[in-house]
Design a protein around this motif. Structure first.
Motif, PDB file in Angstrom:
ATOM      1  N   SER A 438       0.846  -1.194   0.000  1.00  0.00           N
ATOM      2  CA  SER A 438       0.000   0.000   0.000  1.00  0.00           C
ATOM      3  C   SER A 438       0.879   1.240   0.000  1.00  0.00           C
ATOM      4  O   SER A 438       2.067   1.179   0.338  1.00  0.00           O
ATOM      5  N   ALA A 439       0.279   2.357  -0.404  1.00  0.00           N
ATOM      6  CA  ALA A 439       0.963   3.649  -0.414  1.00  0.00           C
ATOM      7  C   ALA A 439       0.174   4.627   0.441  1.00  0.00           C
ATOM      8  O   ALA A 439      -1.068   4.582   0.471  1.00  0.00           O
ATOM      9  N   HIS A 440       0.890   5.521   1.127  1.00  0.00           N
ATOM     10  CA  HIS A 440       0.236   6.423   2.066  1.00  0.00           C
ATOM     11  C   HIS A 440       0.772   7.841   1.887  1.00  0.00           C
ATOM     12  O   HIS A 440       1.946   8.046   1.567  1.00  0.00           O
ATOM     13  N   GLY A 441      -0.085   8.821   2.116  1.00  0.00           N
ATOM     14  CA  GLY A 441       0.342  10.209   2.067  1.00  0.00           C
ATOM     15  C   GLY A 441      -0.851  11.143   2.007  1.00  0.00           C
ATOM     16  O   GLY A 441      -1.934  10.767   1.537  1.00  0.00           O
ATOM     17  N   ASP A 442      -0.648  12.358   2.470  1.00  0.00           N
ATOM     18  CA  ASP A 442      -1.683  13.391   2.442  1.00  0.00           C
ATOM     19  C   ASP A 442      -1.319  14.403   1.366  1.00  0.00           C
ATOM     20  O   ASP A 442      -0.560  15.336   1.602  1.00  0.00           O
ATOM     21  N   GLY A 443      -1.839  14.195   0.163  1.00  0.00           N
ATOM     22  CA  GLY A 443      -1.540  15.089  -0.948  1.00  0.00           C
ATOM     23  C   GLY A 443      -0.265  14.748  -1.686  1.00  0.00           C
ATOM     24  O   GLY A 443      -0.047  15.226  -2.801  1.00  0.00           O
ATOM     25  N   ARG A 444       0.598  13.921  -1.116  1.00  0.00           N
ATOM     26  CA  ARG A 444       1.823  13.463  -1.763  1.00  0.00           C
ATOM     27  C   ARG A 444       2.276  12.185  -1.063  1.00  0.00           C
ATOM     28  O   ARG A 444       1.896  11.918   0.076  1.00  0.00           O
ATOM     29  N   LEU A 445       3.094  11.398  -1.747  1.00  0.00           N
ATOM     30  CA  LEU A 445       3.570  10.142  -1.177  1.00  0.00           C
ATOM     31  C   LEU A 445       4.456  10.403   0.041  1.00  0.00           C
ATOM     32  O   LEU A 445       5.360  11.235  -0.007  1.00  0.00           O
ATOM     33  N   GLU A 446       4.185   9.686   1.123  1.00  0.00           N
ATOM     34  CA  GLU A 446       4.976   9.836   2.345  1.00  0.00           C
ATOM     35  C   GLU A 446       5.530   8.503   2.852  1.00  0.00           C
ATOM     36  O   GLU A 446       6.629   8.450   3.401  1.00  0.00           O
ATOM     37  N   ARG A 447       4.773   7.401   2.654  1.00  0.00           N
ATOM     38  CA  ARG A 447       5.212   6.105   3.159  1.00  0.00           C
ATOM     39  C   ARG A 447       4.743   4.997   2.233  1.00  0.00           C
ATOM     40  O   ARG A 447       3.736   5.141   1.530  1.00  0.00           O
TER      41      ARG A 447
END
Length: 558
Positions: A438-447
């Motif tokens: 999975s990919a995570h981030g608020d408005g941009r990739l973070e983790r």
């Protein structure tokens, strides 16, 4: 004697890692040209490139660049290749010893070398100045004025802004990027009457502001052809990758009225490659963009029309004509068609990835983003050549590059030379048996959450940049019900259509399909879209040329 140059004090640059030689070259140049030109010297390719970029930002002109061949870290050919992207109009000279003349001759193909000089050149009045005089005169006769550039105002983490940047870059359209939250970007938005809520905004050299432009509108405003000049051709080539460009070059050069239709930018996946090192005739490698641009210019020189940002949605048979329909309802017809639509990278199905496309998650190399990766940690998903080439390119400036490979090793899908280079790169790490969960981030990739294929264990890692190169999905859905394809969507042709010795259903001719001919007579396929193709640049170009030969055979018997 050199004539007076522009008031901006046009530059002659010399690059040599030997300080004594560097000073001697600069001294000889100043003696002859110092009154009319500014002599700039550098002692490494890296520092010279930095100087060229500063000159470019200031709007200065560079007439001639002289570079020594034997320099550490970046030799003269490698430097001149990168300098070509900054100042394409500058004349290029390679300084070599007698033992390196072979490399100098090779450089003629790699960087369009204008001349090479053997060291030493004493006396300069006989061996240096006459050569420079001729090159400077040729430069003055050329249109060396700076090309008015397109201005692009967008947000750093905007997927649409990223798409437009990539479109302009891949179509070789000069542009300057301005962030919407910086003073100059805000000034341009105000001048365009925009408040920044709708981005990107493209400002053409003529001053026209395009807000969130569609590709076809953008292409038309920046000088790319989008409309065919005729209704009927001998040959329509669909797709502008290596196979399509090869077909366009050979078709037009052999007298066929040829039009190439590309939905985005010529080059295909190969055009996004930072460096292709196993293509015949380029021993030092060549970037996909440079190879694409040369092929595009070559096709145009032979008279092929090249249409950009035109999406093909249908193919019909109308008697002896083959009709190609576009998404806007218009069409073009021809005696024959070559399908060179290529493939696209398959998209990750992991949660979160779709929401972050263009905001840290990119499919393909997205070379326009490379500068932003300087000093940062980058993840690349995939284990084939395209992933390896991207890893080597991004590793030049990134803090680290991690290859995430589902398989047990790279040997199954990557060329040996690339595996060797990756093994020797200190900041490239390979994690086999690993997938993105999975990919995570608020408005941009973070983790990213990564999963070990064998054990099933997961791990969360910090990540700001992820480039995806997985699989090959053929761009052939629009051909459903028209030509025969295999279960994966790849187009069947030639012997693959007649496994039992009988022609395909609906085949009306008394001959079997030619080698690259599809289930529709006169419609051929070349390159990666063909079932069982080699998925290599050289083979795609070869198939494009072979398809044209078969087009001639088809036309002779029609």
């Amino acid at each position: 004697m050199a004539q007076a140059a522009d008031a901006a004090r046009t530059v002659i640059m010399t690059v040599d890692d030997d300080p004594g030689v560097s000073r001697a070259v600069a001294r000889d140049l100043r003696r002859r040209y110092g009154a009319s030109y500014r002599i700039v010297r550098a002692e490494s390719g890296e520092s010279a490139l930095d100087a060229l970029r500063e000159l470019k930002l200031r709007g200065d002109l560079v007439a001639v660049i002289l570079a020594d061949y034997r320099m550490p870290r970046m030799n003269g050919i490698e430097f001149l290749e990168q300098a070509l992207d900054v100042y394409p109009g500058a004349r290029r000279v390679l300084l070599t010893a007698y033992a390196d003349t072979g490399a100098a001759i090779d450089a003629i193909n790699v960087v369009d070398l204008d001349h090479y000089l053997l060291k030493p050149w004493d006396p300069p009045e006989e061996k240096l100045y006459p050569v420079l005089d001729d090159l400077l005169e040729a430069w003055r006769r050329s249109d060396h004025r700076p090309v008015p550039s397109t201005k692009l105002v967008g947000h750093r983490w905007s997927a649409r802004s990223s798409e437009v940047r990539e479109f302009l870059a891949r179509n070789q359209v000069p542009y300057r990027w301005y962030s919407s939250d910086e003073p100059e970007g805000r000034r341009l938005l105000t001048a365009a009457g925009e408040d920044g809520l709708r981005l990107p905004v493209v400002i053409t050299p003529e001053g026209t502001a395009l807000v969130e432009p569609e590709p076809v509108d953008l292409a038309a405003h920046v000088g790319l052809a989008t409309t065919p000049t005729a209704d009927f051709y001998d040959l329509v080539v669909i797709g502008g990758g290596p196979a399509g460009l090869g077909a366009a070059v050979y078709g037009a050069s052999e007298g066929l009225r040829t039009v190439l239709v590309e939905r985005s930018a010529t080059g295909g996946q190969a055009g996004q490659s930072s460096r292709i090192e196993n293509y015949l005739g380029f021993p030092d490698g060549v970037s996909g963009a440079q190879l694409t641009e040369r092929a595009r210019r070559q096709a145009a020189r032979f008279g092929a029309e090249i249409l950009t940002a035109r999406e093909v949605t249908g193919l019909e048979v109308n008697g002896s004509a083959r009709v190609v329909r576009f998404s806007d309802g218009s069409s073009v017809a021809a005696h024959s068609v070559i399908l060179a639509t290529g493939v696209s990278y398959r998209q990750l199905t992991a949660p979160g990835c779709d929401d972050l496309i263009g905001c840290g998650v990119f499919y393909g190399s997205a070379l326009t983003e490379a500068a932003s990766c300087q000093g940062q940690d980058v993840h690349i998903v995939g284990g084939a050549n395209s992933a390896g080439q991207a890893a080597m390119y991004l590793a030049r400036g990134a803090k680290s590059v991690t290859l995430l490979v589902r398989g047990e090793s790279l040997t199954a899908s990557m060329s040996y030379y690339l595996i060797q280079q990756i093994d020797e790169a200190p900041n490239i790490f390979v994690r086999t048996g690993t997938v993105v969960e999975s990919a995570h981030g608020d408005g941009r990739l973070e983790r990213l959450t990564l999963r070990d294929v064998g054990s099933g264990e997961t791990e969360s890692v910090d990540a700001q940049w992820m480039f995806v190169f997985i699989g090959a999905a053929p761009l052939t859905d629009w051909l459903d019900g028209t030509v025969l394809r295999d279960a994966g969507g790849f187009i069947l042709a030639g012997p693959d259509l007649t496994p039992d010795g009988r022609p395909p259903a609906g085949w009306e001719l008394d001959r079997p399909p030619y080698h690259l001919e599809t289930s529709i007579p006169g419609v051929f396929v070349a390159g990666d879209a063909r079932a069982e193709s080699a998925k290599r640049v050289a083979s795609a170009v070869g198939e494009g040329a072979m398809a044209v030969m078969l087009v001639h055979r088809y036309l002779e018997q029609s």
